[in-house]
Every structure is written in C-alpha cells, then in structure tokens.
Design an enzyme around this catalytic site. Structure first.
Site, PDB file in Angstrom:
ATOM      1  CD  GLU A   1     -21.034 -10.478   2.687  1.00 21.42           C
ATOM      2  OE1 GLU A   1     -21.582 -11.287   1.283  1.00 21.42           O
ATOM      3  OE2 GLU A   1     -20.645 -10.456   3.391  1.00 21.42           O
TER       4      GLU A   1
ATOM      5  CD  GLU B   1     -20.741 -15.918  -2.160  1.00 25.85           C
ATOM      6  OE1 GLU B   1     -21.648 -15.955  -3.119  1.00 25.85           O
ATOM      7  OE2 GLU B   1     -20.509 -16.286  -1.562  1.00 25.85           O
TER       8      GLU B   1
END
Length: 120
Positions: A65, A72
């Site tokens: 994550e 991102e």
C-alpha cells in the site's frame, strides 16, 4: 556523524508513514484491519508460527500500500494530465495491493476459520 544520518533517515521514513496514515483512506483501512486481526489473534491465542505468518502478511499489505501510494503520487507529479500509460502504471500498482490483500485474507481464513469453528 553516522548516527545522525541514520536518525534522519528514520525520521523521513516515519514522516512518510504518518503522511500515509493521515492522507490515504485505504492505508487507514488496512491499519484498522491489522488491529482487528491482532486483537483476534490475542483472543484465539495464536501459536508463534501463526503470529509470524499473520505479521508477515500484514507487513506485506502495508508495504504494498505504501509503495502503491508512492507510485501514484509520483505519477501525479510527473504526469498530472490523464494519460493511458499513467493510468496503466497506477492500475498495476493497485493490482499489487489487491493481490497482497487477497493473500492476507486467504491466510487469515486458513488460520482463523478452524479456531472460530471450535467456538460452536
């Protein structure tokens, strides 16, 4: 001087984790799930090997994550406009998190279902 560099590196790493906790909804969800699993592990008195496996998959999910979040943010910085390649990069990184999460859930089921079954 060497000790100073290590503590600065640790500080940057800790800041990254704090930023993810504050800004990333999915990371918060994974943290809450990890807490729930750890409380369940205490309740069901997991063996040492079960704890090792549970902690490894929790770490796997949290690390993927964090890497996904970093990817991102980097793509958003480098290519703020929507681009098919940028979308593919983000989707692939998110897919890694999904695989890690599915793996964690399956391992959790393998460990916890027999323990839950014995309660009934």
């Amino acid at each position: 001087m060497k000790g100073k560099k290590r503590s600065i590196g640790f500080s940057f790493a800790w800041n990254g984790i704090k930023t993810a906790v504050k800004t990333e909804r999915n990371f918060k969800s994974h943290i809450l799930a990890a807490i729930f699993v750890c409380i369940s592990g205490l309740f069901f008195q997991l063996s040492k090997i079960e704890w090792v496996v549970i902690l490894l998959v929790i770490g796997l999910v949290l690390v993927t994550e964090l890497i996904n979040t970093a990817i991102e943010k980097m793509i958003d910085y480098l290519k703020p406009d929507i681009h098919p390649s940028a979308k593919a990069i983000k989707d692939i990184a998110a897919g890694a998190v999904l695989i890690a999460a599915i793996t964690a859930v399956l391992i959790g089921l393998i460990i916890f279902i027999p323990k839950i079954y014995t309660l009934f």
